[in-house]
Design an enzyme around this catalytic site. Sequence first.
Site, PDB file in Angstrom:
ATOM      1  N   TYR A   1      -1.250  18.828  -3.521  1.00  0.00           N
ATOM      2  CA  TYR A   1      -0.555  18.064  -4.796  1.00  0.00           C
ATOM      3  C   TYR A   1       0.617  18.767  -5.252  1.00  0.00           C
ATOM      4  CZ  TYR A   1      -0.785  15.651  -9.209  1.00  0.00           C
ATOM      5  OH  TYR A   1      -0.305  14.854 -10.375  1.00  0.00           O
TER       6      TYR A   1
ATOM      7  N   LYS B   1       4.653  17.012  -5.428  1.00  0.00           N
ATOM      8  CA  LYS B   1       5.341  16.696  -7.027  1.00  0.00           C
ATOM      9  C   LYS B   1       6.501  17.662  -6.955  1.00  0.00           C
ATOM     10  CE  LYS B   1       2.598  13.939  -8.800  1.00  0.00           C
ATOM     11  NZ  LYS B   1       2.828  12.640  -9.503  1.00  0.00           N
TER      12      LYS B   1
ATOM     13  N   ALA C   1       2.923  20.582  -4.052  1.00  0.00           N
ATOM     14  CA  ALA C   1       4.006  20.321  -3.110  1.00  0.00           C
ATOM     15  C   ALA C   1       4.392  18.989  -3.032  1.00  0.00           C
ATOM     16  CB  ALA C   1       3.641  20.544  -1.797  1.00  0.00           C
TER      17      ALA C   1
ATOM     18  N   ASP D   1       0.827  -1.140   0.110  1.00  0.00           N
ATOM     19  CA  ASP D   1      -0.103   0.177  -0.023  1.00  0.00           C
ATOM     20  C   ASP D   1       0.711   1.253   0.041  1.00  0.00           C
ATOM     21  OD1 ASP D   1      -1.775   1.848   0.363  1.00  0.00           O
ATOM     22  OD2 ASP D   1      -2.951   1.071   1.909  1.00  0.00           O
TER      23      ASP D   1
END
Length: 229
Positions: free
Chosen positions: A144, A148, A146, A54
Amino acid sequence: MRTHLITGAGSGIGAAVAERLAARGDQLWLFARNAGRAKELAARFPGARTLVGDLAEPERLSWALSHQELPDRLDSLLHVAGVFELGSVGDLTPKIWNQQLAVNLVAPAELTRLLLPQLRLAQGQVVFVNSGAGLRTSPQWGAYAASKHGLKALADALRGEESDNGVRVTTVYPGRTATPMQRKVHQQEGKEYDPERWMNAESVATTVVTALDLPRDAEITDLSVRPRG
């Protein structure tokens, strides 16, 4: 025949990359979040091997992989899986921040760490399928983007650290691509989704495969690909 491990092969860009590599006879190891998903991937890609873990719980990946057979060597590790949740900095909770950072940044770092011996043995390649948000951001995209931006930093550090071991590192920054994730993005943005406006996932897969197939005397470090128009 080369050996590749791919996250996010169940749909979108990851599936397109897996289909391209499988079609030419390469060996695939596909990462799945649970046994049910692994069974689906094995049925979709005959001959592929699966690993279960996971990505939302990167601290458990070492334990999960220690109980499974791993490839002896890897020609590439392809990080394609990702999650997103839009929202303003004033509204996003720590839970939402942690979810995106875990899957989009910490899990790729940990999976890379665990598989570096196989990559070094093959003098393989790590490919991070990032996002245009890894280079710039907009309102509502803070968490998101941050994650990436952090993924870009991870790739840049890894490239410098592993160059002497013969491991190449590439980051691909796709613009908007017609995938199930893009449909969800439009829903959260409150916009109508028209897949014809965006790139096809196969176009991004072509950029990934191009990076993999580059002769050993060169390395694509960063590659941006955008929809036309």
